[in-house]
Design an enzyme around this catalytic site. Structure first.
Site, PDB file in Angstrom:
ATOM      1  N   GLU A  20      -7.607   1.861  -6.761  1.00 25.17           N
ATOM      2  CA  GLU A  20      -8.610   0.883  -6.324  1.00 25.17           C
ATOM      3  C   GLU A  20      -9.817   0.899  -7.262  1.00 25.17           C
ATOM      4  OE1 GLU A  20      -8.402   0.385  -1.598  1.00 25.17           O
ATOM      5  OE2 GLU A  20      -8.603   2.466  -2.214  1.00 25.17           O
ATOM      6  N   GLU A  62      -1.471   4.755   0.951  1.00 26.80           N
ATOM      7  CA  GLU A  62      -2.216   5.044   2.175  1.00 26.80           C
ATOM      8  C   GLU A  62      -1.409   4.829   3.447  1.00 26.80           C
ATOM      9  OE1 GLU A  62      -5.423   4.145  -0.886  1.00 26.80           O
ATOM     10  OE2 GLU A  62      -3.412   3.436  -0.427  1.00 26.80           O
TER      11      GLU A  62
END
Length: 709
Positions: A109, A129
């Site tokens: 990210e 995640e």
């Protein structure tokens, strides 16, 4: 990349390199986020700096968020990851990410918020995640589809897949992929961006392009509905839908809200516990620092049956040369043919390239004499589970193996310390309990004998990592961790059926709760005849254990399991699901009548309690006896080896989430009801430490930190 940076940043003709530095994975802990924010602000304010490169010190760019902080206030404190991303993406100076090692979760990210990315080809990237029961929380679901498209982003995010930069070189994620260290190319690209010779892209400003996006997302939702108990995949799809239908900032806000909401769920807590426990299992609490493993370049497996060939393939998969030893040419030919067929089948299914299949086949050779093993570094016995047979093997190994060779037994139940006495080198002996099929199952129980040398233990743990196994240390006892705990679990399954449940109800109840396979389906797959032999041997040593006789009754009815098409269930060719058997039900009811038991209706909640709490109580005994280092190791064993639902965190974690006081109260209720023979056998007597821990409201960790006695 260099092993370290002498300074938090270094300038290269107007390009400032800022290094994340928190080894080994440079995770985005609060301390790292604060340092990074300060370094970015300083670079943005420095007129001599025209562009910035973000890199990682050591062996990785960034492994993501600090999972250990997810249960603390640190995860809420600024600067949060989202703040850092906005500072980079909307800043006035170009920022380039130089990726190597890993760029996972928050690390990817962070890279996607940069204006360009240069990656070393072998860098592992992904947004895993969902495997922790959460969604990416720093813009991953909003930025990735803008860079690579909705379809690829969905595959990576919803399934938590990892890929190498080389595999994604043409996806749009990277500006450059190189086989060299990425920092020089990243510095050059940053300079070009600052000069304007290369156009600067802000990821959040890009559109998500895909025709019929709504239809694609509807199809994707249908695919994940098969696992309705998992919250993460549906929430990831919700976020991806926002990326298509909502402004970028709205998508970011909604993603972050889902991240924090899911983070607080028991499911995410269980998944995070499992993740952290697997890493903790690699640490041996009483091992002195600096113990080095022995060198292992050559291996041997004694016994070419199902387990032996599986172990051989597991070693070959890791690039180790293996010698398979058998007693006669016919047995050896069968073993080598099994290895060859397995790899060729994998090639036909597209799981292995032809060159790789050939390489692995070539690594496995055969031998008929122990003399062929004289120079071998690691020798693993995988013969029949009989102490006399093991003795013959280890006496032979002791006679031929070179000094310093590691001698391992794959026994699942027998005494490793007794096996070590069959040699003149007990310090070199330990257990390596693989689970079948050994080349597929991820669990490896490393059984530490009373005299096992520290470097032998370290060698075994290093081997586990090399084989991509989840290795857990156990001390010596009958069945070690997993199989010892499985005994009371199977005892309860049999008693439930005697008292009124049917096999299909027991299996259905525990599978709905999350177990991959119920005890009766598992028994059919393993073979009831094998189970009968194991029970008979066990009862000779433990005559008070209230095993049901039904398993033997079915064997006597010529119902040995799935291999014959009939066991607890009927197994119809071409039909995947087993079929409940009227003949088995009649046999069960007749057996209950012979025992004088009035069959009763048993609810699913009672079934689950009796099976799971049997595991928990035996686990508490293992902790008291020092067989397992810590409760989390027990959880790892049952998740990796026995199909325990990962999202429940393991049996010991599930008990602690429930509350140990309630666990003990439930066990006492079960002991106060039910057949008299159950109470005489004291099946439901809580382990002493469990009772004291519950009374004092202690957790499992208190056993090693301070005895509750």
């Amino acid at each position: 990349m260099p092993d370290h940076f002498d300074r938090p940043h270094a300038d290269h003709d107007g390009v400032r390199v800022i290094a994340l530095a928190q080894p080994p994975l440079n995770v985005l802990s609060l301390a790292v986020r604060r340092r990074l924010a300060d370094d970015l602000q300083a670079a943005l304010a420095d007129d001599t700096v025209r562009a910035i490169v973000l890199a990682g010190a050591g062996t990785a760019f960034c492994g993501g968020g600090d999972i250990a902080e997810f249960d603390t206030q640190a995860v809420l404190l600024e600067p949060g990851p989202g703040t850092l991303m906005a500072l980079i993406e909307e800043g006035p100076k170009p920022v380039v990410a130089a990726l190597h090692g890993v760029a996972l979760g928050g690390g990817l990210e962070l890279a996607m918020a940069c204006h360009a990315r240069v990656a070393q080809a072998q860098t592992s990237v992904g947004l895993p995640e969902v495997q922790l029961g959460i969604v990416p929380g720093a813009g991953g679901t909003q930025r990735l589809p803008r860079l690579v498209g909705l379809e690829l982003a969905t595959d990576l995010i919803v399934h938590g897949r990892k890929r190498t930069a080389r595999q994604l070189a043409d996806s749009g994620l990277f500006d450059r992929v190189t086989d060299e260290a990425p920092l020089p190319a990243a510095i050059e690209l940053a300079r070009q961006l600052a000069e304007g010779s290369v156009a600067l892209r802000r990821t959040g400003h890009l559109p998500v392009r895909m025709e019929n996006a709504e239809a694609f997302l509807a199809f994707a939702r249908g695919a994940v509905k098969a696992r309705p108990e998992l919250l993460g995949p549906q929430a990831c799809l919700d976020c991806l839908e926002d990326a298509v239908t909502r402004p970028f900032q709205d998508g970011l806000a909604r993603e972050l809200e889902r991240f924090h909401r899911l983070r607080a769920t028991p499911q995410s807590e269980g998944l995070r516990h499992a993740f952290l426990s697997e890493r903790l299992a690699a640490k041996i609490s009483d091992l002195a620092p600096g113990v080095k493993p022995r060198t292992v370049t050559s291996t041997a497996v004694i016994g070419g049956g199902t387990m032996g060939t599986g172990i051989a393939m597991s070693l070959a998969n890791a690039g180790l040369a293996v010698t398979l030893l058998e007693r006669d040419p016919a047995a050896l030919d069968r073993a080598l043919a099994t290895v060859r067929k397995t790899y060729e089948d994998a090639q036909r299914r597209g799981k292995l390239a032809a060159e790789e299949a050939a390489r692995r086949i070539a690594l496995v050779s055969g031998a008929l004499s122990y003399d062929a093993l004289r120079d071998t570094d690691l020798l693993i016995e995988a013969v029949f589970e009989d102490m006399a047979v093991k003795r013959q093997v280890f006496e032979q190994l002791d006679a031929v193996a070179k000094p310093g060779a590691v001698l391992a037994t794959n026994t699942s139940m027998l005494d490793v310390d007794e096996i070590a006495t069959f040699t003149r080198r007990p310090q070199d002996v330990l257990g390596l309990h693989f689970f079948s099929p050994a080349h597929v199952m991820p669990l490896l129980e490393v059984v530490r004998g009373a005299q096992t040398a520290p470097d032998v233990l370290t060698t075994a743990m290093a081997l586990g990592r090399r084989l991509s196994k989840t290795a857990v240390v156990a001390r010596v006892c009958e069945g070690f961790i997993g199989n010892r705990m499985l005994t009371p679990y199977l005892v309860q399954a049999g008693l439930l059926v005697e008292e009124g449940a049917l096999p299909q109800q027991v299996d259905r109840a525990i599978e709905r709760w999350g177990m991959a396979m119920g005890p009766f389906r598992m028994a059919d797959m393993a073979g009831l005849d094998l189970g009968a032999k194991i029970r008979a041997q066990y009862l000779e040593r433990h005559p008070d254990v209230p095993y049901s006789e039904l398993n033997q009754i079915l064997v006597d009815m010529d119902r040995p399991g799935q291999k014959a098409g009939r066991g607890w269930y009927d197994h119809v060719p071409g039909q995947r699901a087993p079929v409940p058997s009227a003949a088995v039900q009649q046999a069960i009811e007749a057996h209950s009548q012979r025992l004088g038991l009035v069959r009763r209706r048993i609810g699913d909640d009672e079934i689950v309690d009796r099976l799971v709490l049997a595991l928990v109580n035996e686990g508490a005994l293992l902790l008291e006896e020092g067989i397992a280092q810590r409760a989390s190791d027990i959880d790892v064993v049952f998740i990796a080896g026995y199909g325990f639902p990962r999202w429940r965190g393991g049996p010991m974690f599930a008990a602690e989430q429930r509350g140990l006081e309630d666990v003990v109260a439930a066990m006492r209720r079960l002991g106060a009801s039910g057949p008299a023979y159950q109470r005489r056998a004291q099946v439901w007597r809580p382990a002493p430490w469990l009772s004291r821990a519950a009374e004092r409201r202690l957790g499992w960790s208190s056993l090693t930190e301070a005895s509750p006695a």
